[in-house]
Scaffold this active site. Sequence first.
Site, PDB file in Angstrom:
ATOM      1  CD  GLU A  56      -3.143   0.754   2.075  1.00  0.00           C
ATOM      2  OE1 GLU A  56      -4.135   0.227   1.527  1.00  0.00           O
ATOM      3  OE2 GLU A  56      -3.079   0.973   3.292  1.00  0.00           O
ATOM      4  CE  LYS A 117      -7.833   0.721   2.664  1.00  0.00           C
ATOM      5  NZ  LYS A 117      -6.496   0.514   3.260  1.00  0.00           N
ATOM      6  CG  ASN A 183      -9.321  -3.528   8.375  1.00  0.00           C
ATOM      7  OD1 ASN A 183      -8.450  -3.660   9.226  1.00  0.00           O
ATOM      8  ND2 ASN A 183      -9.461  -2.421   7.667  1.00  0.00           N
ATOM      9  CD  GLU A 213      -8.645  -5.427   3.730  1.00  0.00           C
ATOM     10  OE1 GLU A 213      -9.252  -5.771   2.716  1.00  0.00           O
ATOM     11  OE2 GLU A 213      -9.018  -4.470   4.459  1.00  0.00           O
ATOM     12  CB  SER A 214      -5.309  -3.886   9.432  1.00  0.00           C
ATOM     13  OG  SER A 214      -5.878  -2.905   8.599  1.00  0.00           O
TER      14      SER A 214
END
Length: 259
Positions: A56, A117, A183, A213-214
Amino acid sequence: MEDTAELAPAVRSILSAARDRAAEGRSGTVSVEGARDLPAAFEAAEADGRVPVIAEVKPTSPTTEGTREDDPVALAESMVAGGAAALSVLTEPAHFGGSVETLERVRAAVDVPVLRKDFVVDESQLDAVESDVVLLIARFVGDDLPELLAAARDRGFQVLVEVHDREELAAALDAGATIIGVNNRDLAELEVDLATFESVAPEVPDDVTLIAESGIGSPADVRRMRAAGADALLIGSAIMDGDVEANTRTLTGEHTTPQ
């Protein structure tokens, strides 16, 4: 429409700004021709012995300190050189320092799929810029998810639907989502718990492309998420903090096949 009472103040601010941008409206409709295939990019990374990672390009965020001033195109090229299967580019301006112009420049410079995003809450926002993939956050769009998913596909986008729990997963599957991200960051306290993915992943059908994600910051985290069933990982801060190419290479090098 999402009830914002249980969201963290930073998330409420992001959502409010997204609604304001939607109200501005745009002329014309985006039509994406020949979008780069995200699941195919993951398969190619696997075949090459790399962990499929969406790296990202994120200049800043409400959960990080400072802003990275490097040319985003140079950062993106370094991520691809480090083995990223795809890229995520922030286009949210107020809280993440992103822009549609940055996405356009990055997408023109690389040959991997590029995810936009942002925080889409209205169909008009889909017409801001061409990308290969767009993000729809189930919590933010609520009952509008099926219509927004269809509208995005009609424009030629692939769609990553982001969920945070099993209830949102069920809504995403009912809407026809085929690429789902879980997430690990809670939207109320902004705390990260990798167990979130581990809780939701068993409910995801095998024919759905599943992304963690994350909170993925180390090779050990990579192995943990892959063992829990992640087909791919979306990684931001752990790549952006320091040597982007080296960080990407480290996190794509821990090859563990999902169970």
